[in-house]
Design an enzyme around this catalytic site. Structure first.
Site, PDB file in Angstrom:
ATOM      1  N   LYS A  77      20.274  14.841 -45.385  1.00 47.62           N
ATOM      2  CA  LYS A  77      20.854  16.170 -45.142  1.00 47.62           C
ATOM      3  C   LYS A  77      20.474  16.759 -43.781  1.00 47.62           C
ATOM      4  O   LYS A  77      21.133  17.689 -43.315  1.00 47.62           O
ATOM      5  CB  LYS A  77      20.360  17.142 -46.217  1.00 47.62           C
ATOM      6  CG  LYS A  77      20.786  16.790 -47.641  1.00 47.62           C
ATOM      7  CD  LYS A  77      22.266  16.966 -47.852  1.00 47.62           C
ATOM      8  CE  LYS A  77      22.654  16.709 -49.302  1.00 47.62           C
ATOM      9  NZ  LYS A  77      24.104  16.661 -49.492  1.00 47.62           N
TER      10      LYS A  77
ATOM     11  N   HIS B  66      32.232   5.816 -45.556  1.00 53.68           N
ATOM     12  CA  HIS B  66      31.257   5.248 -46.488  1.00 53.68           C
ATOM     13  C   HIS B  66      31.337   6.042 -47.788  1.00 53.68           C
ATOM     14  O   HIS B  66      31.168   7.259 -47.763  1.00 53.68           O
ATOM     15  CB  HIS B  66      29.852   5.363 -45.896  1.00 53.68           C
ATOM     16  CG  HIS B  66      29.007   4.164 -46.160  1.00 53.68           C
ATOM     17  ND1 HIS B  66      28.658   3.778 -47.427  1.00 53.68           N
ATOM     18  CD2 HIS B  66      28.465   3.260 -45.321  1.00 53.68           C
ATOM     19  CE1 HIS B  66      27.927   2.673 -47.357  1.00 53.68           C
ATOM     20  NE2 HIS B  66      27.787   2.342 -46.088  1.00 53.68           N
TER      21      HIS B  66
ATOM     22  N   TYR C 122      19.924   1.890 -53.053  1.00 50.05           N
ATOM     23  CA  TYR C 122      18.687   2.564 -53.494  1.00 50.05           C
ATOM     24  C   TYR C 122      18.020   1.653 -54.528  1.00 50.05           C
ATOM     25  O   TYR C 122      18.590   1.423 -55.601  1.00 50.05           O
ATOM     26  CB  TYR C 122      19.015   3.907 -54.137  1.00 50.05           C
ATOM     27  CG  TYR C 122      19.615   4.935 -53.210  1.00 50.05           C
ATOM     28  CD1 TYR C 122      20.928   5.391 -53.387  1.00 50.05           C
ATOM     29  CD2 TYR C 122      18.891   5.453 -52.144  1.00 50.05           C
ATOM     30  CE1 TYR C 122      21.487   6.338 -52.529  1.00 50.05           C
ATOM     31  CE2 TYR C 122      19.444   6.396 -51.281  1.00 50.05           C
ATOM     32  CZ  TYR C 122      20.732   6.834 -51.481  1.00 50.05           C
ATOM     33  OH  TYR C 122      21.284   7.757 -50.632  1.00 50.05           O
TER      34      TYR C 122
ATOM     35  N   PRO D 108      14.232  12.816 -45.950  1.00 46.67           N
ATOM     36  CA  PRO D 108      15.440  12.022 -45.666  1.00 46.67           C
ATOM     37  C   PRO D 108      16.082  11.457 -46.949  1.00 46.67           C
ATOM     38  O   PRO D 108      17.057  10.739 -46.880  1.00 46.67           O
ATOM     39  CB  PRO D 108      14.910  10.886 -44.783  1.00 46.67           C
ATOM     40  CG  PRO D 108      13.483  10.754 -45.157  1.00 46.67           C
ATOM     41  CD  PRO D 108      13.005  12.099 -45.569  1.00 46.67           C
TER      42      PRO D 108
ATOM     43  N   TYR E 219      25.830  15.079 -53.064  1.00 47.26           N
ATOM     44  CA  TYR E 219      25.455  14.000 -52.136  1.00 47.26           C
ATOM     45  C   TYR E 219      26.237  14.119 -50.820  1.00 47.26           C
ATOM     46  O   TYR E 219      25.697  13.939 -49.744  1.00 47.26           O
ATOM     47  CB  TYR E 219      25.767  12.667 -52.821  1.00 47.26           C
ATOM     48  CG  TYR E 219      25.242  11.424 -52.142  1.00 47.26           C
ATOM     49  CD1 TYR E 219      26.089  10.352 -51.882  1.00 47.26           C
ATOM     50  CD2 TYR E 219      23.908  11.293 -51.781  1.00 47.26           C
ATOM     51  CE1 TYR E 219      25.628   9.191 -51.283  1.00 47.26           C
ATOM     52  CE2 TYR E 219      23.429  10.131 -51.177  1.00 47.26           C
ATOM     53  CZ  TYR E 219      24.298   9.094 -50.934  1.00 47.26           C
ATOM     54  OH  TYR E 219      23.838   7.938 -50.331  1.00 47.26           O
TER      55      TYR E 219
END
Ligand code: APR
Length: 403
Positions: A308, A83, A212, A304, A400
């Site tokens: 991580k 991904h 997002y 969340p 990220y």
């Protein structure tokens, strides 16, 4: 005779007691077992619950490297999905970041945590690892001595006590490890004032990216788990009950917040699981208290927003395994103190990026009325910088995917 049916005596012992069979506890137990250290894993749930509990599922490249290093990545290489794209949707439109080609050029692996936990458990048992399911740790005693013990309650309610040289608290945010911290243990806590309604839907992913949505009505998130199951998040008011919203209201709200010109409604399906998570950070410092060591959620809680938690749990488990082996096998007494400093450096790096993500994706909840426009302008400036600046995109990609 299976592990869980073996005859129990009032007091049992091991060199290292690992509390909790989540990613942290299971990886740690695997590595200690391989180093020939006598360890026992105590897990309050039964095996079926441990292997089916859906949690995270977004593995960082470093997590894959750690699992690969120890021959524990067979399942995720067979079934995991790479991904590397995330898509931001705002009132001004949408933009995509192919973060797998940015920064270090690394991608996540989507692999449901319950599958990873099942793999780790299988490897541990095949190697002769000892685990006691249905055994809840109640408290760690004499942690500041070299002879700690753990009182436990078995499924049949019988009390028992385990003695050990070290106790690894990998039993999460509410476990005995955290509960048994000696007085004076420092906990850095912050309530971020944000809550998400987390959903697991029996519906194919609607985007080919992590989505997002930054909407006036609040945040919405989309993360594929498998070709037929998708994880969604909806920002909700603090105090919202997990069952407060009907499936229909959930899907209508997700469609509203995630709508992007040219992209039709989301793929709908039954909501399989739902739960509300209040965003909080809670870092224990140090992570060693005498003979008690903490790893995973027992060591630190993170929101969340940047996925991580499970990746930190794996990283800390490997660091702690190395330190325990150095101490118990190679006689290096300073290794466990170094563990705390090493792990905390990664924890704070993850906390900082996670807070940046919180501020990117949500209105500032505690902004005084007169300042909310100021904070919103900053937020959209951050989004615009992420959309247009390659430097900012490289920084984003590195943090990220990093842990
Ligand atoms: N005694 C024994 N076992 C316990 C106790 C107890 N008192 N309390 C909790 N447990 C068990 C739970 O049943 C669970 O199996 O400890 C385990 C903790 O697992 P996780 O909560 O997954 O914690 P950890 O391994 O630290 O992984 C944390 O992974 O779940 C994701 O993203 C999530 O950040 C989180 C990360």
């Amino acid at each position: 005779m299976t592990n869980s049916q073996s005859t129990k005596t009032a007091t049992e012992s091991a060199d290292v007691l690992v509390l909790g069979a989540g990613p942290a506890g299971l990886l740690l137990a695997n590595l200690l077992q391989r180093a020939g250290i006598d360890c026992v894993l105590l897990e309050r749930a039964d095996r079926a619950r441990v292997e089916t509990r859906a949690r995270a599922g977004f593995l960082a490249p470093n997590t894959v490297r750690i699992l690969d290093r120890h021959g524990l990545a067979d399942g995720l290489h067979r079934h995991g999905q790479p991904h590397g794209v995330c898509e931001f949707r705002t009132g001004a439109g949408r933009f995509r970041l192919d973060y797998g080609t940015l920064g270090r050029g690394e991608r996540h692996t989507v692999y449901p945590q319950q599958d990873l936990v099942t793999d780790l458990l299988r490897h541990y048992l095949e190697a002769g690892g000892r685990i006691r399911f249905g055994t809840e740790a109640l408290a760690v005693h004499d942690a500041m001595t070299s002879a700690p013990s753990v009182t436990v309650r078995e499924t049949d309610g019988r009390p028992a006590r385990w003695r050990a040289r070290y106790v690894a608290g990998c039993d999460g945010r509410h476990g005995a490890g955290r509960r048994s911290l000696p007085p004076g243990a420092v906990r850095h806590r912050r309530d971020h004032g944000i809550s998400w309604l987390g959903l697991l839907a029996q519906a194919p992913p609607s985007l080919d990216a992590v989505g997002y949505a930054v909407h006036d009505r609040g945040f919405a998130g989309h993360m594929a788990r498998t070709p037929d199951v998708t994880r969604y998040y909806l920002q909700c008011e603090r105090g919202t009950g997990a069952g407060a919203w009907s499936d229909e209201r959930i899907w209508d709200e997700l469609d509203t917040r995630m709508y992007a010109a040219g992209h039709g409604p989301l793929n709908r399906g039954p909501i399989l699981q739902r739960g509300v998570v209040d965003f909080g950070s809670d870092v224990v410092e140090p992570l060693r208290h005498g003979s008690l060591l903490l790893a995973g959620d027992a060591a630190s809680l993170i929101s969340p927003s940047a996925a991580k938690g499970a990746n930190l749990a794996v990283l800390e488990a490997e660091l702690l395994a190395h330190a325990l082996v150095a101490d118990l096998v190679h006689g290096d007494p300073g290794a466990l103190d170094r563990y705390s400093g090493q792990a905390l450096a990664h924890i704070w790096r993850a906390q900082e990026f996670s807070l940046w993500m919180i501020r990117l994706l949500h209105r500032e909840p505690s902004a005084p009325i007169g300042e909310s426009f100021f904070h919103e302008s900053l937020r959209f400036s951050r989004l615009e910088s992420l959309r247009t600046s390659r430097t900012q995109q490289d920084w984003f990609a590195e943090n990220y995917t990093g842990v």
